[in-house]
Enzyme design. Structure first.
Site, PDB file in Angstrom:
ATOM      1  N   ILE A 188       0.861  -1.177   0.000  1.00  0.00           N
ATOM      2  CA  ILE A 188       0.000   0.000   0.000  1.00  0.00           C
ATOM      3  C   ILE A 188       0.899   1.229   0.000  1.00  0.00           C
ATOM      4  CG2 ILE A 188      -1.923   1.175   1.120  1.00  0.00           C
ATOM      5  CD1 ILE A 188      -2.503  -1.743   0.337  1.00  0.00           C
ATOM      6  N   CYS A 189       0.686   2.131  -0.939  1.00  0.00           N
ATOM      7  CA  CYS A 189       1.392   3.417  -0.981  1.00  0.00           C
ATOM      8  C   CYS A 189       2.914   3.198  -0.961  1.00  0.00           C
ATOM      9  CB  CYS A 189       0.910   4.289   0.185  1.00  0.00           C
ATOM     10  SG  CYS A 189       1.334   6.037   0.056  1.00  0.00           S
TER      11      CYS A 189
END
Length: 332
Positions: free
Chosen positions: A107-108
């Site tokens: 994520i990210c």
């Protein structure tokens, strides 16, 4: 038929982004209400609780070495990851967990952890738009896709900024249980199954350092001073006292673009700023140098995947629209 349990190991660490954990966790939890059987295990390197970016402490279920074979490994991100070397213990834990997992996702800025662990070599990847250049520079074997909300390459997934973790989790649910169940989750959480456009909706168009060459800096100054003026190739070349051919070569050599594309980006950024400040799309087109609303609309669709009116509707206010977007579009 009772669904097979699907274990999701989430690797966390101090200063992680809270939403990187809570967003996907809510998606998987909601999916269970629709018949799935996701079982989350929150993991840290040592098994100790971690502190999040907002100061809250998150309890952890176990240490990384004790996790057996997760069906999915999620690696969250954190604000410090792009600017500092990844903790070797963290990247080692990610690598060992990934070796036992059926699929791996970040994520990210969690992509920096996977990259440091060597898990993204030769793969197509993405991360938050602010850090795609840094990721590409630090790990040149990867192919970074800066506008993607998330990227799947084999059994490896990477996603953009924090809320893109929700998009990615929905995609994983759809992969496991089909579009109907995923659609039910999206509706229940009031999120899009697939949002229009990519990360460039949220980013600045002219990223990176200013031109180094004095001539190109002068071109930039001329266009930014009055985007609506005549900035044809011949006009720009005359303004900086070089030939059109030489100016084109300079743009190609330093910025890997053409003078006209560069002018369009400056005008495009000005138009976005005008829309953000409340101007109509027609006014923004005129004031930023586009010959018509239609030419501005084409530029927005090309760069963002959405029209100027729809962009303004999404980003100008948090208030609900008084009428559907399609009606606003027709009256732009």
């Amino acid at each position: 038929m009772t669904p097979k349990p699907h274990t999701v190991g989430v690797l966390v660490f101090d200063d992680m982004k809270m939403l990187d954990l809570s967003g996907p966790a809510e998606v998987f939890s909601e999916a269970n209400r629709f018949g799935a059987d996701y079982r989350l295990t929150v993991v840290s390197v040592s098994g100790a609780p971690v502190r999040t970016s907002i100061g809250l402490r998150v309890p952890v279920d176990t240490d990384a070495a004790s996790v057996s074979e997760p069906d999915t490994l999620l690696v969250v991100g954190g604000d410090l990851l792009p600017g500092f070397p990844v903790d070797p213990d963290l990247s080692t834990a990610a690598k060992r967990l990934a070796e036992r997992a059926g699929r791996v996702a970040s994520i990210c800025t969690g992509a920096f952890i996977l990259a440091a662990a060597g898990l993204l070599d030769g793969k197509r990847v993405t991360t938050h738009w602010q850090h795609t250049t840094l990721l590409a520079r630090g790990y040149p074997s990867m192919r970074v896709e800066p506008d993607a909300i998330f990227v799947k390459d084999g059994t490896t997934y990477t996603s953009a900024g924090v809320t893109a973790g929700i998009d990615l989790a929905l995609a994983l649910v759809e992969e496991d249980h089909g579009p109907d169940l995923a659609r039910g989750v999206a509706r229940s959480l009031v999120v899009f199954m697939q949002r229009s456009g990519g990360q460039s909706q949220f980013s600045a168009s002219l990223q990176g350092p200013a031109p180094r060459t004095p001539v190109l800096r002068l071109v930039q100054d001329l266009v930014q001073a009055d985007p609506s003026a005549d900035h044809s190739l011949d006009s720009l070349a005359a303004g900086v006292r070089v030939s059109p051919r030489h100016l084109t070569r300079m743009f190609r050599a330093e910025l890997d673009t053409t003078p006209m594309k560069y002018v369009e980006l400056i005008r495009f950024d000005r138009a976005k700023a005008l829309l953000d400040s409340g101007h109509t799309a027609t006014e923004a087109a005129s004031l930023s140098g586009f010959p018509s609303y239609e030419s501005l609309r084409r530029a927005f669709v090309r760069h963002l995947g959405v029209s100027p009116t729809r962009y303004q509707h999404r980003f100008a206010t948090t208030r609900p629209a008084s009428r559907p977007e399609r009606d606003i579009e027709e009256k732009a």
